[in-house]
Enzyme design. Structure first.
Site, PDB file in Angstrom:
ATOM      1  N   ASP A   1      -7.882   7.909  -8.472  1.00 34.10           N
ATOM      2  CA  ASP A   1      -8.557   6.644  -8.773  1.00 34.10           C
ATOM      3  C   ASP A   1     -10.072   6.753  -8.686  1.00 34.10           C
ATOM      4  O   ASP A   1     -10.778   5.741  -8.708  1.00 34.10           O
ATOM      5  CB  ASP A   1      -8.061   5.533  -7.835  1.00 34.10           C
ATOM      6  CG  ASP A   1      -8.390   5.796  -6.373  1.00 34.10           C
ATOM      7  OD1 ASP A   1      -8.842   6.919  -6.060  1.00 34.10           O
ATOM      8  OD2 ASP A   1      -8.199   4.888  -5.546  1.00 34.10           O
TER       9      ASP A   1
ATOM     10  N   THR B   1      -7.501   9.597  -0.409  1.00 36.24           N
ATOM     11  CA  THR B   1      -7.088   8.340   0.211  1.00 36.24           C
ATOM     12  C   THR B   1      -6.151   8.701   1.347  1.00 36.24           C
ATOM     13  O   THR B   1      -5.242   9.512   1.169  1.00 36.24           O
ATOM     14  CB  THR B   1      -6.376   7.433  -0.808  1.00 36.24           C
ATOM     15  OG1 THR B   1      -7.295   7.068  -1.834  1.00 36.24           O
ATOM     16  CG2 THR B   1      -5.842   6.177  -0.138  1.00 36.24           C
TER      17      THR B   1
ATOM     18  N   GLU C   1       0.809  -1.212   0.000  1.00 32.09           N
ATOM     19  CA  GLU C   1       0.000   0.000   0.000  1.00 32.09           C
ATOM     20  C   GLU C   1       0.845   1.266   0.000  1.00 32.09           C
ATOM     21  O   GLU C   1       0.431   2.293  -0.552  1.00 32.09           O
ATOM     22  CB  GLU C   1      -0.908   0.009   1.231  1.00 32.09           C
ATOM     23  CG  GLU C   1      -1.926  -1.121   1.272  1.00 32.09           C
ATOM     24  CD  GLU C   1      -3.064  -0.907   0.300  1.00 32.09           C
ATOM     25  OE1 GLU C   1      -3.699   0.159   0.352  1.00 32.09           O
ATOM     26  OE2 GLU C   1      -3.302  -1.808  -0.515  1.00 32.09           O
TER      27      GLU C   1
END
Length: 273
Positions: free
Chosen positions: A76, A81, A58
């Site tokens: 995305d 995020t 990640e």
């Protein structure tokens, strides 16, 4: 470099899943009575390994605890995020996290963004979040209560369900980790690339130990199903977090995920001694 880790399938039913989990846990196979022979992934030392393994994929780093203040829009379609597991403003789990933090600490620096987080849920919009939200997230990450909230939401939504189902299937630490990594990337739900669907796909060709199957054979089938799911989205066409990590441990029959561990993700090499 941060690698995209939150596909459209991830958490498509997250809001429902979190509420339903306590009332409707994963079904336990009828013969899931065999005890795990060694420490499960919820053993503190094993859990630390799991956190570092996921962080290598990640965050391209083994230092998972350095990720609490992380936040960016990785383009995305999920908005911001952030944090240790990639909480997203567009997928509901960031909203759940900030709500939990605010329940525990009213008036915190992120509380004022709750109306905006509710509005942008399900989209990539930053409406009401810019320009201050990223900086305030990083400030909040200096607060031990916010870091604890991230830990608790990670466990509630991802880690605990994975370990629980892995133990029900008679899997040891490696299998439990394979489940955890799949839930982190794909979430859970009824769509074809969710964790639940990946598991069902694997069960078509192999039984887990709790149903009398061979553990290595079943995990091989599960990883095959996981790779298939990853390849359904261009963002996950690089399947090295399975091919040169989890499969390496499986080929070595390291079912207890015992160090030393050596693996690669996205071409980068990692080691846990």
């Amino acid at each position: 470099m941060r690698h995209p880790s939150t596909p459209a399938a991830r958490r498509t039913v997250l809001a429902l899943f979190g509420a339903a989990l306590a009332a409707t846990p994963f079904l336990r196979p009828p013969h899931a009575t065999a005890s795990v022979r060694a420490a499960g992934l919820d053993d503190p030392a094993k859990k630390e390994i799991a956190m570092r393994l996921v962080s290598s994929a990640e965050n391209s780093s083994l230092d998972w605890k350095a990720q609490y203040p992380y936040i960016e829009d990785i383009g995305d379609g999920r908005g911001y995020t952030a944090g240790i597991i990639g909480f997203c403003s567009g997928t509901g789990d960031m909203l759940d996290l900030v709500e939990l933090y605010t329940d525990r600490k009213p008036g915190n620096v992120l509380a004022k963004y709750l109306p905006a987080l509710r509005r942008v849920d399900g989209s990539d919009s930053h409406d009401g979040l810019d320009p201050g939200f990223p900086g305030d997230w990083r400030r909040a990450a200096r607060d031990a209560q916010f870091r604890r909230a991230q830990d608790d939401e990670r466990d509630r939504v991802y880690f605990d369900p994975a370990v629980r189902q892995g133990k029900a299937d008679g899997l040891r630490a490696l299998g439990q980790f394979a489940y955890y990594d799949a839930i982190v990337m794909h979430g859970d739900g009824t769509d074809p690339v969710s964790f639940r669907s990946i598991r069902k796909r694997a069960l078509r060709t192999a039984n887990p130990p709790a149903l009398g199957g061979d553990e290595v054979t079943y995990l091989d089938a599960f990883l095959d199903a996981r790779v298939w799911a990853m390849k359904q989205e261009e963002a996950h066409s690089d399947t090295s977090r399975v091919d040169t990590a989890q499969r390496v441990f499986l080929r070595m029959r390291n079912l207890d995920l015992d160090p030393p561990l050596d693996w690669k993700v996205y071409g980068d090499s990692y080691h846990i001694g």
